[in-house]
Write a protein that holds these residues in place. Sequence first.
Motif, PDB file in Angstrom:
ATOM      1  N   THR A  48     -38.645  -0.860 -31.840  1.00 27.60           N
ATOM      2  CA  THR A  48     -39.769  -1.260 -30.757  1.00 27.60           C
ATOM      3  C   THR A  48     -40.273  -0.290 -29.645  1.00 27.60           C
ATOM      4  OG1 THR A  48     -37.955  -2.362 -29.683  1.00 27.60           O
ATOM      5  CG2 THR A  48     -38.978  -3.584 -31.235  1.00 27.60           C
ATOM      6  N   GLN A  49     -39.264   0.660 -29.252  1.00 27.06           N
ATOM      7  CA  GLN A  49     -39.789   1.650 -28.352  1.00 27.06           C
ATOM      8  C   GLN A  49     -41.001   2.479 -28.868  1.00 27.06           C
ATOM      9  OE1 GLN A  49     -36.886   4.775 -27.645  1.00 27.06           O
ATOM     10  NE2 GLN A  49     -37.385   4.403 -25.253  1.00 27.06           N
ATOM     11  N   GLU A  50     -40.743   2.828 -30.227  1.00 30.07           N
ATOM     12  CA  GLU A  50     -41.728   3.797 -30.839  1.00 30.07           C
ATOM     13  C   GLU A  50     -42.855   3.172 -31.136  1.00 30.07           C
ATOM     14  OE1 GLU A  50     -41.498   6.765 -30.518  1.00 30.07           O
ATOM     15  OE2 GLU A  50     -39.851   6.765 -29.534  1.00 30.07           O
ATOM     16  N   TYR A  51     -42.955   1.632 -31.512  1.00 33.81           N
ATOM     17  CA  TYR A  51     -44.128   0.820 -31.718  1.00 33.81           C
ATOM     18  C   TYR A  51     -44.836   0.732 -30.493  1.00 33.81           C
ATOM     19  CZ  TYR A  51     -41.518  -0.901 -36.051  1.00 33.81           C
ATOM     20  OH  TYR A  51     -40.898  -1.091 -37.132  1.00 33.81           O
ATOM     21  N   VAL A  52     -44.111   0.275 -29.339  1.00 31.22           N
ATOM     22  CA  VAL A  52     -44.926   0.458 -28.192  1.00 31.22           C
ATOM     23  C   VAL A  52     -45.430   1.524 -27.526  1.00 31.22           C
ATOM     24  CG1 VAL A  52     -44.478  -0.029 -25.582  1.00 31.22           C
ATOM     25  CG2 VAL A  52     -43.485  -1.494 -27.029  1.00 31.22           C
ATOM     26  N   ARG A  53     -44.878   2.643 -27.858  1.00 34.22           N
ATOM     27  CA  ARG A  53     -45.534   4.029 -27.433  1.00 34.22           C
ATOM     28  C   ARG A  53     -46.792   4.161 -28.575  1.00 34.22           C
ATOM     29  NH1 ARG A  53     -42.230   8.160 -25.500  1.00 34.22           N
ATOM     30  NH2 ARG A  53     -40.303   7.231 -26.574  1.00 34.22           N
ATOM     31  N   THR A  54     -46.489   3.909 -29.644  1.00 45.20           N
ATOM     32  CA  THR A  54     -47.764   4.039 -30.507  1.00 45.20           C
ATOM     33  C   THR A  54     -49.118   3.266 -30.033  1.00 45.20           C
ATOM     34  OG1 THR A  54     -46.352   4.793 -32.379  1.00 45.20           O
ATOM     35  CG2 THR A  54     -48.598   3.782 -33.108  1.00 45.20           C
ATOM     36  N   LEU A  55     -48.859   2.170 -29.819  1.00 47.15           N
ATOM     37  CA  LEU A  55     -50.050   1.077 -29.367  1.00 47.15           C
ATOM     38  C   LEU A  55     -50.326   1.763 -28.257  1.00 47.15           C
ATOM     39  CD1 LEU A  55     -48.163  -2.395 -30.118  1.00 47.15           C
ATOM     40  CD2 LEU A  55     -50.172  -1.171 -31.346  1.00 47.15           C
ATOM     41  N   ALA A  56     -49.463   2.184 -27.061  1.00 46.74           N
ATOM     42  CA  ALA A  56     -50.258   2.579 -25.887  1.00 46.74           C
ATOM     43  C   ALA A  56     -50.970   3.546 -25.863  1.00 46.74           C
ATOM     44  CB  ALA A  56     -48.773   2.812 -25.083  1.00 46.74           C
ATOM     45  N   ARG A  57     -50.437   4.762 -26.730  1.00 47.33           N
ATOM     46  CA  ARG A  57     -51.096   5.903 -27.089  1.00 47.33           C
ATOM     47  C   ARG A  57     -52.378   5.715 -27.571  1.00 47.33           C
ATOM     48  NH1 ARG A  57     -46.357  10.100 -28.644  1.00 47.33           N
ATOM     49  NH2 ARG A  57     -45.642  10.605 -26.742  1.00 47.33           N
ATOM     50  N   SER A  58     -52.637   4.849 -28.595  1.00 47.64           N
ATOM     51  CA  SER A  58     -53.738   4.493 -29.451  1.00 47.64           C
ATOM     52  C   SER A  58     -54.716   3.681 -28.470  1.00 47.64           C
ATOM     53  CB  SER A  58     -53.397   3.732 -30.431  1.00 47.64           C
ATOM     54  OG  SER A  58     -54.738   3.619 -31.429  1.00 47.64           O
ATOM     55  N   LEU A  59     -54.354   2.963 -27.603  1.00 50.87           N
ATOM     56  CA  LEU A  59     -55.399   2.103 -26.728  1.00 50.87           C
ATOM     57  C   LEU A  59     -55.681   2.989 -25.405  1.00 50.87           C
ATOM     58  CD1 LEU A  59     -53.451  -1.036 -26.903  1.00 50.87           C
ATOM     59  CD2 LEU A  59     -55.685  -0.863 -27.544  1.00 50.87           C
ATOM     60  N   GLN A  60     -55.143   4.305 -25.236  1.00 50.06           N
ATOM     61  CA  GLN A  60     -55.383   4.916 -24.078  1.00 50.06           C
ATOM     62  C   GLN A  60     -56.781   5.260 -23.408  1.00 50.06           C
ATOM     63  OE1 GLN A  60     -53.084   8.785 -23.894  1.00 50.06           O
ATOM     64  NE2 GLN A  60     -52.926   8.721 -21.562  1.00 50.06           N
ATOM     65  N   ASP A  61     -57.704   5.190 -24.556  1.00 51.83           N
ATOM     66  CA  ASP A  61     -58.995   5.331 -24.318  1.00 51.83           C
ATOM     67  C   ASP A  61     -60.071   4.024 -24.173  1.00 51.83           C
ATOM     68  OD1 ASP A  61     -58.692   8.211 -23.641  1.00 51.83           O
ATOM     69  OD2 ASP A  61     -58.919   8.719 -26.012  1.00 51.83           O
ATOM     70  N   HIS A  62     -59.148   2.942 -24.638  1.00 51.24           N
ATOM     71  CA  HIS A  62     -60.062   1.641 -24.668  1.00 51.24           C
ATOM     72  C   HIS A  62     -60.188   1.228 -23.323  1.00 51.24           C
ATOM     73  CE1 HIS A  62     -60.509  -2.611 -25.589  1.00 51.24           C
ATOM     74  NE2 HIS A  62     -60.585  -2.299 -26.955  1.00 51.24           N
ATOM     75  N   PRO A  63     -61.597   0.462 -23.303  1.00 49.58           N
ATOM     76  CA  PRO A  63     -62.220   0.313 -21.814  1.00 49.58           C
ATOM     77  C   PRO A  63     -61.205  -0.817 -21.335  1.00 49.58           C
ATOM     78  CG  PRO A  63     -63.469  -0.218 -23.492  1.00 49.58           C
ATOM     79  CD  PRO A  63     -62.721   0.766 -24.280  1.00 49.58           C
ATOM     80  N   ARG A  64     -60.566  -1.690 -21.866  1.00 54.32           N
ATOM     81  CA  ARG A  64     -59.893  -2.586 -21.469  1.00 54.32           C
ATOM     82  C   ARG A  64     -58.587  -2.179 -21.017  1.00 54.32           C
ATOM     83  NH1 ARG A  64     -58.351  -6.981 -24.746  1.00 54.32           N
ATOM     84  NH2 ARG A  64     -57.471  -7.827 -22.773  1.00 54.32           N
TER      85      ARG A  64
END
Length: 359
Positions: free
Chosen positions: A177-193
Amino acid sequence: MTQPSILIVDDVPENLSVLGELLQPMYRVRAANSGRRALQIANTLPPPDIILLDVMMPDMDGYGVLAELRANPLTRDIPVIFVTAMDGTEDEERGLDGGAVDYITKPIRPAIVLARVRTQLELKKARDILSDQNAYLEREVASRMAENQLIQEVSIHALAHLAETRDPETGNHLRRTQEYVRTLARSLQDHPRFSAYLDDRTINALAQSAPLHDIGKVGIPDHILLKPGKLTPEEWEIMKTHAEIGAQAIAQAEADSARPVEFLRIAQEIARCHHEKWDGSGYPNALAGDEIPISARLMALADVFDALICARVYKPAMPMQEAYDIIVGGSGAHFDPDVVSTFIREFEAFKRIAAAYAE
């Protein structure tokens, strides 16, 4: 003690001889009769401690040599003293503006040359000592920070595993779950929201905090936590209290700290809110939409996905594709739609994480 080394540069052999004879009793002297040759010598190791540089030379003048010395990381800190017959104020200003440390006019006066060279070598020695001390302090700070970071991570996992010992079937759930969260966060880093929130520092804090999401399970009785069958409504209400129990425990830990701790603040959000749902049907506070902290929205998807693909006392493991379909089907109901879109985009990464930290 090693003598300081001096490079003298002049296209007139007589001038090289005069300076060489003056300096050699006290210093190791090298000579160059052109700008190009001076640059070659300056770039050899060890580089000279100081350079006495003529200005008026064919092919490459002293200003050109100085510019190249300053542009090269290996030579940019070597003190350069111009030695020249050009005694105009503008010439001197040009040399000093270009990075020369001093300006001596010809014909040279031996006492002046020796005094200026000695002064600049002492200044260089002081700068080198200061630079070495700063480098040492920077290494020490980096080492201490890395040590503190390691202690912090070990402490977090120790606390998280305390909850895990009450629920032994979770295995590598914390790491996945730690790595899932990290993956989601990095992928969303440039999302305007999400970009204003998900800077590198926050993503690291999120990943640190994720293992504490179920710390509140230490407060749930074994007969409920480990029950193999479906929970009764009364038991379910008790089970749901683990979110608030965990958040309060982390809040108390932060209250005992001398100053705010970022990852503990995020850990509180995750512990309390990772069972909230996008449509407001979750617990403990029935938050909806953007009322739910971003950290908890990421954790919610990571936690549910991992629970689906892993065996529990109350259910078998679900096939990966079936779990994928459930997550996608929960977009706009259980989960933030943009987080689900990111999950879809990163599904292959999720599968790799699941395989890497399989039970």
